[in-house]
Design an enzyme around this catalytic site. Structure first.
Site, PDB file in Angstrom:
ATOM      1  N   HIS A   1      16.258 -12.914 -32.648  1.00  0.00           N
ATOM      2  CA  HIS A   1      14.900 -12.974 -32.988  1.00  0.00           C
ATOM      3  C   HIS A   1      13.880 -12.849 -31.758  1.00  0.00           C
ATOM      4  O   HIS A   1      12.635 -12.883 -31.966  1.00  0.00           O
ATOM      5  CB  HIS A   1      14.771 -14.506 -33.401  1.00  0.00           C
ATOM      6  CG  HIS A   1      14.740 -15.711 -32.356  1.00  0.00           C
ATOM      7  ND1 HIS A   1      16.013 -16.252 -32.190  1.00  0.00           N
ATOM      8  CD2 HIS A   1      13.911 -16.171 -31.265  1.00  0.00           C
ATOM      9  CE1 HIS A   1      15.653 -17.160 -31.159  1.00  0.00           C
ATOM     10  NE2 HIS A   1      14.423 -17.149 -30.778  1.00  0.00           N
TER      11      HIS A   1
ATOM     12  N   ASP B   1      22.022 -14.505 -34.907  1.00  0.00           N
ATOM     13  CA  ASP B   1      21.062 -14.507 -33.851  1.00  0.00           C
ATOM     14  C   ASP B   1      21.639 -13.605 -32.538  1.00  0.00           C
ATOM     15  O   ASP B   1      21.301 -14.306 -31.406  1.00  0.00           O
ATOM     16  CB  ASP B   1      20.422 -15.653 -33.743  1.00  0.00           C
ATOM     17  CG  ASP B   1      18.913 -15.693 -33.232  1.00  0.00           C
ATOM     18  OD1 ASP B   1      18.420 -14.615 -33.327  1.00  0.00           O
ATOM     19  OD2 ASP B   1      18.314 -16.726 -32.780  1.00  0.00           O
TER      20      ASP B   1
ATOM     21  N   SER C   1      14.999 -18.638 -25.196  1.00  0.00           N
ATOM     22  CA  SER C   1      15.991 -17.903 -26.197  1.00  0.00           C
ATOM     23  C   SER C   1      16.396 -16.805 -25.483  1.00  0.00           C
ATOM     24  O   SER C   1      15.922 -15.823 -24.731  1.00  0.00           O
ATOM     25  CB  SER C   1      14.944 -17.559 -27.391  1.00  0.00           C
ATOM     26  OG  SER C   1      14.601 -18.618 -28.149  1.00  0.00           O
TER      27      SER C   1
END
Length: 453
Positions: free
Chosen positions: A110, A140, A214
């Site tokens: 993402h 992911d 992230s």
């Protein structure tokens, strides 16, 4: 960061506890006013150069609603509820260098979705353009590559060996502030059913993870990667000390498939079921209170051929306990087709049995070759089981792939006189070169060249 956040939580270590529990390289003593104090600095100095800042830029389509008063001017109002418009976006995230020689960097899918430009900033200040090798939105994970000298990779740990209560350190670039280190512990293992990803088997930690973290590293006190930070849980995006990381073993399985195939090629067990609950245990007279209850076994599947039956409760994969069916799905989902694993079940009679199960190819294992080259549109490709090239599994009539001469059953084993063993190698070659390509194709007992441009 996906719908989540985390409090900055500093682990307070008394000298006596810290020096007894921290590894030597993590707790090199620092002298302060004659007192010896534990410190993570020596370990972090070795590891932090392996964590990078990722900056992305791109465009995505947004739906613009047309006011009712103006719909008349846009044709049929039932077909023109809105207009598509491209809007530029920018984003920040983190990544971890996995291979210093080849320049491989792993991050979250993402972080780089829809990005037209991906820029990597190293800790020493160097800025480099990155190329996307492949990714998997369902788990992911994405793999990037840069070309640079003097890179430092982060070593993998065996995430199956970590325990709740182990110290953990998160490294990333939250809110664009630059590289930041936070610490905590492993709060839980095998977290699933959160609906963050399709395949979930998260490490939960209270180490502070925020927007921009992230794709960053979750490491142990030896400086080894135990997970890739992916999500935080908190109201209004606030940090409440609940963060999630994808375990390093899962990451390694997925990355190895992306390197080989250019994508994740999941294996399939062939069972349907649900998590064991007290109600299920009572109704089925089971002697276990957790695990994956098998409701159905697909005929001729890997599970069927191994001997797993409906009514079995799967409690272990490769000797590691399974608590829920979602955890089972998450672990199986990161293991490639053709891999043999050990699955332990408990039968209704209470007997425990362990089976060697070779996972089969998913029906999604074939790829649409248009993702490789426009002139391969209409072909479905899959890797030869023995690694001897790429098999044309299907070919659509009157498609570009058919027009260049490809046929069902052809085996592509080279391009421009360079040997090609799998889809990953073909994808990499096409990404790195432009112009006319000559595919070396084996058809029955004949060898021929087919040109694409």
């Amino acid at each position: 960061m996906k719908n989540l956040s985390v409090l900055i939580n500093t682990v307070l270590l008394s000298s006596s506890i810290a020096m007894a529990s921290l590894p030597v390289q993590a707790a090199m003593p620092q002298s302060l006013n004659g007192q010896t104090m534990p410190s993570l600095a020596p370990m972090l100095e070795q590891v932090t150069p392996g964590v990078v800042l990722i900056s992305v830029r791109g465009t995505h389509e947004v739906q613009q609603r047309v006011p009712d008063a103006f719909k008349f001017f846009f044709g049929n109002p039932r077909q023109n509820q809105g207009q598509q418009k491209e809007r530029e976006f920018r984003g920040l995230g983190s990544g971890v260098i996995l291979d210093a020689d080849k320049g491989y960097i792993v991050t979250n899918s993402h972080v780089i979705n829809d990005a037209d430009e991906i820029q990597i900033t190293l800790k020493d200040g160097r800025q480099l353009e990155a190329k996307k090798i492949g990714g998997d939105e369902a788990s992911d994970i994405a793999l990037l590559q840069i070309v640079a000298d003097d890179l430092i990779a982060v070593k993998f740990a065996d995430s199956d060996r970590i325990r709740v209560g182990d110290f953990a350190v998160a490294i990333g670039s939250p809110f664009g502030l630059g590289q930041t280190v936070t610490s905590g512990i492993v709060s839980a293992l095998g977290r699933s059913g959160l609906n963050i990803e399709n395949y979930e088997d998260f490490i939960q930690t209270d180490a502070a993870i925020n927007s921009g973290n992230s794709g960053g590293a979750l490491i142990n006190l030896r400086g080894e990667l135990i997970g890739i930070n992916t999500a935080i849980l908190g109201p209004n995006g606030g940090n409440v000390g609940i963060g999630f990381a994808i375990p390093s073993n899962m990451v390694q399985n997925l990355v190895n498939q992306i390197i080989e195939f250019g994508e994740v090629r999941r294996g399939v067990l062939g069972v349907a079921g649900r998590s064991v609950t007290s109600e299920i245990a009572k109704a089925m007279e089971l002697d276990v209170s957790q695990g994956g209850f098998v409701e159905q076994v697909t005929k001729d599947s890997a599970a069927d051929e191994a001997g797993i039956r409906a009514g079995d409760v799967i409690i272990k994969i490769n000797g590691k306990m399974i608590k829920t069916f979602n955890e089972l799905r998450g672990k199986i989902g990161s293991i490639g087709a053709g891999k043999t694993i050990k699955i332990t079940v408990i039968r209704k009679d209470g007997k425990e049995k362990t089976y060697d199960v070779t996972l089969k190819k998913s029906e999604m294992a074939k790829i649409e070759a248009v993702s490789l080259h426009r002139m391969l549109d209409g072909a479905e490709l899959e890797n030869d089981d023995k690694g001897n090239g790429i098999v044309v599994a299907e070919i659509a009539e009157n498609s570009p792939a058919a027009s260049v001469g490809l046929r069902k059953g052809d085996v592509i084993n080279g391009i421009n006189r360079q040997r090609i063993n799998n889809i990953g190698e073909l994808r990499s070659y096409l990404n790195d070169h432009k112009g006319v390509f000559a595919l070396n194709v084996q058809r029955n007992n004949s060898s021929l060249f087919l040109m694409i441009r």
